[in-house]
Design a protein around this motif. Structure first.
Motif: not given
Length: 219
Positions: A184-196, A203-218
């Motif tokens: 759920y953190a992943c699909i909300a674009g909050k993977t880094f926050d969850y792992v932290r 020692g976490l690098k926030a930029n490595l956990f970035k993903n395309p989520y949350p997807l924008k509604e079309i």
């Protein structure tokens, strides 16, 4: 070993001539009847729900996986579940329903309380379980969904990729970890926050956990 559970027709033909999905079920029966669990690098580890078991406190982390295997053994041996019935449930993605139908109430409660997920054949699968397989296994390949969803695509060097894999492995082995929460953190674009939140001193690098989520509604 699997012969008592085969139909009269299937007993008359070589197992290798059966449909692929039925051969998968036969192999799974042999695994369970041999008092084993699927290897973490096998697709059966994901398809039959072992991926959703929490990493245990034993040295192999298999306490819950063993409990799930015992449920399958109860279904097969005590309830005499035939390969055809199990195969039908495998194809339709209803293996959990089959377990709940035949297994004891205590075991049914355990399935619900521990949120065990059984995928079945070609059923939708959360990429977090592929991540778990990749992070804990030495031989599982990095599938595209994990590469994108969990930041490996952001790694510029093999060293960064190994470090990210190590971080996820450490995360998964932490008692507080829940794969569904990470999903759920992943699909909300909050993977880094969850792992932290689970590994605050890592020692976490926030930029490595970035993903395309949350997807924008079309629109």
């Amino acid at each position: 070993m699997v012969k008592p559970y085969l139909s009269e027709h299937d007993l008359t033909v070589p197992i290798k001539s059966l449909p692929e999905t039925k051969r998968i079920v036969c192999l799974f029966y042999i695994t369970i009847l041999s008092d084993h669990i699927p290897g973490i690098d096998q697709q059966n580890w994901i398809d039959f729900g072992f991926c959703s078991c929490k990493f245990g406190s034993d040295h192999l982390g298999e306490i819950e996986e063993r409990r799930l295997a015992d449920l399958y053994k109860e279904l097969i041996i005590q309830e005499d579940c035939k390969v055809d019935e199990f195969h039908d449930a495998y194809l339709s993605g209803t293996i959990l329903d089959l377990l709940r139908k035949y297994c004891s109430s205590n075991n049914c409660n355990w399935l619900s309380e521990n949120k065990i997920e059984v995928r079945g054949h070609n059923q939708p699968n959360k990429s977090v379980y592929d991540l778990k397989q990749y992070a804990l296994s030495e031989s599982a390949r990095l599938v595209p969904s994990v590469n994108v969803d969990y930041g490996f695509i952001n790694c510029r060097t093999e060293s960064e990729k190994r470090q990210l894999k190590h971080t996820y492995r450490k995360l998964i082995k932490t008692p507080r970890f829940d794969p569904r929460d990470l999903h759920y953190a992943c699909i909300a674009g909050k993977t880094f926050d969850y792992v932290r939140s689970i590994l605050p001193n890592e020692g976490l690098k926030a930029n490595l956990f970035k993903n395309p989520y949350p997807l924008k509604e079309i629109d």
